[in-house]
Design an enzyme around this catalytic site. Structure first.
Site, mmCIF file in Angstrom:
data_model
loop_
_atom_site.group_PDB
_atom_site.id
_atom_site.type_symbol
_atom_site.label_atom_id
_atom_site.label_comp_id
_atom_site.label_asym_id
_atom_site.label_seq_id
_atom_site.Cartn_x
_atom_site.Cartn_y
_atom_site.Cartn_z
ATOM 1 N N SER A 109 -2.548 -0.965 -6.378
ATOM 2 C CA SER A 109 -3.862 -0.897 -5.753
ATOM 3 C C SER A 109 -4.579 -2.253 -5.826
ATOM 4 C CB SER A 109 -4.685 0.219 -6.415
ATOM 5 O OG SER A 109 -5.801 0.560 -5.636
ATOM 6 N N ASP A 117 -0.120 7.286 1.652
ATOM 7 C CA ASP A 117 -1.106 6.553 0.852
ATOM 8 C C ASP A 117 -2.040 5.799 1.797
ATOM 9 O OD1 ASP A 117 -2.540 4.939 -0.872
ATOM 10 O OD2 ASP A 117 -0.787 4.185 -1.947
ATOM 11 N N HIS A 132 -1.933 8.040 -3.280
ATOM 12 C CA HIS A 132 -2.180 6.729 -3.879
ATOM 13 C C HIS A 132 -2.044 6.754 -5.398
ATOM 14 C CE1 HIS A 132 -3.614 2.649 -4.038
ATOM 15 N NE2 HIS A 132 -4.585 2.973 -4.872
#
Length: 202
Positions: free
Chosen positions: A52, A110, A175
């Protein structure tokens, strides 16, 4: 967060927030730790990885280290998970041309790797693009599950084919789960874990 960009030392423009976050950590002690480890282990490869926000910072870190000449780009291994678009095409090309072993792993739908969206053409929010290569698991990422590799900055053969329906990506939380490991595992026993961090291993 994606509105402001700044120039990157290796070329192109990158997200200001991501770059400043990397530089704060780098100048706050990581550079010294990195150089100590590098000097103690000459000739070692460098692996840089993150998830991320940590993935964007890992990309910037790998590119920065190569540009500064600390380690040649062909001795750097960059592997990210759920990386948002970090810079413009010139930045993507710099990473492509400098770090041959660079892979962005994406889990199914995601949403984060599609931010900001390619179709967004509003001033400073436009012109973001990924660097290559994408590894897309359009499944639960269990052991033995297949993946698609797209050796391009952006490819409709991988997860970009989902960009036309980004709202559907909000229905599931892909995610936070990569290879069936939750990025929130630390909440249950790793007191100093930061899910946005990135890691340098020598």
């Amino acid at each position: 967060m994606f509105k402001n960009k700044t120039s990157f030392v290796g070329g192109g423009n990158v997200n200001l927030y991501f770059y400043q976050a990397f530089l704060d950590i780098w100048n706050g002690g990581m550079r010294d730790d990195f150089l100590t480890l590098k000097n103690a282990n000459p000739g070692f490869e460098l692996w840089v990885t993150g998830h991320s926000l940590g993935a964007a910072m890992a990309s910037l870190c790998a590119g920065y280290i190569a540009y500064m000449g600390y380690i040649p780009g062909d001795k750097i291994k960059l592997v990210t998970y759920g990386q948002p678009r970090t810079g413009d095409l010139a930045y993507a090309n710099y990473i492509d041309n400098t770090i041959p072993f660079a892979y962005r792993i994406i889990h199914q739908d995601d949403l984060v790797p599609h931010l900001p969206p390619l179709a967004l053409e509003i001033g400073d929010l436009s012109n973001y693009t990924h660097h290559k290569s994408e590894i897309w698991y359009n499944n639960n990422m269990a052991v033995g599950q297949p993946y698609i590799e797209c050796d391009a900055n952006e490819s409709n053969q991988c997860s970009d084919q989902l960009e036309g329906n980004l709202f559907n990506m909000l229905k599931e939380d892909y995610h936070d789960y990569y290879f069936n490991v939750s990025v929130m595992f630390a909440v249950h026993g790793c007191p100093n874990y930061n899910p946005g961090r990135f890691i340098i291993k020598t």
